[in-house]
Enzyme design. Structure first.
Site, short mmCIF file in Angstrom:
data_model
loop_
_atom_site.label_atom_id
_atom_site.label_comp_id
_atom_site.label_asym_id
_atom_site.label_seq_id
_atom_site.Cartn_x
_atom_site.Cartn_y
_atom_site.Cartn_z
N LYS A 1 6.10 59.77 68.98
CA LYS A 1 5.91 61.76 68.98
C LYS A 1 6.96 62.33 68.09
O LYS A 1 7.22 61.16 66.80
CB LYS A 1 6.69 62.16 70.35
CG LYS A 1 5.51 61.80 71.54
CD LYS A 1 6.50 62.23 73.12
CE LYS A 1 5.30 62.11 74.53
NZ LYS A 1 6.19 62.29 75.05
N PHE B 1 7.04 72.58 82.02
CA PHE B 1 7.11 72.23 80.77
C PHE B 1 5.93 72.06 80.16
O PHE B 1 6.59 71.65 78.71
CB PHE B 1 7.36 70.77 81.11
CG PHE B 1 6.65 69.79 81.80
CD1 PHE B 1 5.71 68.86 81.25
CD2 PHE B 1 6.59 69.31 83.07
CE1 PHE B 1 4.65 67.72 81.64
CE2 PHE B 1 5.74 68.36 83.80
CZ PHE B 1 4.57 67.79 82.80
N ARG C 1 3.84 49.93 79.46
CA ARG C 1 4.23 51.61 80.39
C ARG C 1 6.03 50.85 80.72
O ARG C 1 7.16 51.18 80.60
CB ARG C 1 3.95 52.17 81.54
CG ARG C 1 2.58 52.48 81.61
CD ARG C 1 2.03 53.24 83.13
NE ARG C 1 3.07 53.99 83.00
CZ ARG C 1 3.42 55.75 81.98
NH1 ARG C 1 2.93 55.82 81.28
NH2 ARG C 1 3.90 56.45 83.21
N THR D 1 10.24 58.10 81.79
CA THR D 1 9.79 59.18 81.28
C THR D 1 11.55 60.01 80.99
O THR D 1 11.00 60.37 79.80
CB THR D 1 9.32 60.57 81.67
OG1 THR D 1 7.69 59.52 82.04
CG2 THR D 1 8.93 61.49 81.63
N ARG E 1 12.14 54.42 74.81
CA ARG E 1 13.06 55.74 75.17
C ARG E 1 14.18 55.65 75.54
O ARG E 1 14.73 56.41 74.88
CB ARG E 1 12.57 56.36 76.56
CG ARG E 1 10.80 56.93 76.33
CD ARG E 1 10.02 57.31 77.32
NE ARG E 1 8.97 57.90 77.27
CZ ARG E 1 8.22 57.34 78.13
NH1 ARG E 1 8.14 57.11 78.93
NH2 ARG E 1 6.53 57.96 77.91
N ASN F 1 11.02 62.33 73.89
CA ASN F 1 11.26 61.06 74.82
C ASN F 1 10.50 60.27 73.72
O ASN F 1 10.45 59.14 74.12
CB ASN F 1 11.04 60.76 75.87
CG ASN F 1 9.23 61.56 76.61
OD1 ASN F 1 8.58 61.93 75.63
ND2 ASN F 1 9.27 61.35 77.57
N HIS G 1 4.40 58.10 74.38
CA HIS G 1 3.46 58.25 75.48
C HIS G 1 2.76 57.66 75.29
O HIS G 1 2.15 56.40 74.26
CB HIS G 1 2.89 59.61 75.26
CG HIS G 1 1.44 59.64 75.93
ND1 HIS G 1 1.24 60.51 76.95
CD2 HIS G 1 0.30 58.85 76.16
CE1 HIS G 1 0.02 60.12 77.69
NE2 HIS G 1 -0.21 59.40 76.88
#
Length: 141
Positions: A11, A59, A87, A93, A104, A114, A117
């Site tokens: 991100k 959000f 994951r 998250t 994260r 965070n 993704h």
């Protein structure tokens, strides 16, 4: 086990913080092959389309704004049980709940920023990969 593909985004906050190489190293140390990768800047329309399932949630607008705020890096990862393994490496998250040593926990700035993704299921991985890549851009090795 079956080799799977999963989709991942680094991100804008992690790109801005120059964490791309460190995150890629973590993927590779965990046994993932990076079989497609590119840097781009999402338009508002692309971000809204990618996150369409979240439209109407509180959000959504902030997420779209954040995801269009700077460049991102999108990649396809390949490994056995790739979706779940990615994951696990990403962590929760909400970075406040992420285990130490997860991406994260180490690279997130906030709940929205965070750092990464990752697809939540094989089916969503297929859809997300197709959103950003055509088959000729994916190089299994």
């Amino acid at each position: 086990m079956t080799v799977e593909r999963t989709f991942s985004i680094i991100k804008p906050n992690a790109v801005a913080n120059n964490d791309i190489g460190a995150i890629y190293a973590r993927f590779e140390r965990a046994g993932f092959k990076i079989i497609a990768s590119k840097m781009l800047r999402l338009t508002r329309e692309q971000a809204e389309g990618f996150y369409a399932e979240h439209k109407g949630r509180p959000f959504f607008d902030g997420l779209v704004e954040f995801m269009t705020s700077g460049p991102i890096v999108v990649q396809v990862l390949e490994a056995e049980n790739a979706v779940q393994r990615n994951r696990d490496i990403m962590g929760a998250t909400n970075p406040d709940n992420a285990l130490a040593g997860t991406l994260r926990a180490d690279y997130a700035d906030s709940f929205t920023a965070n750092a990464v993704h990752g697809s939540d299921a094989v089916e969503s991985a297929q859809r997300e990969i197709a959103y950003f890549f055509n088959e000729s851009e994916i190089c299994s090795r």
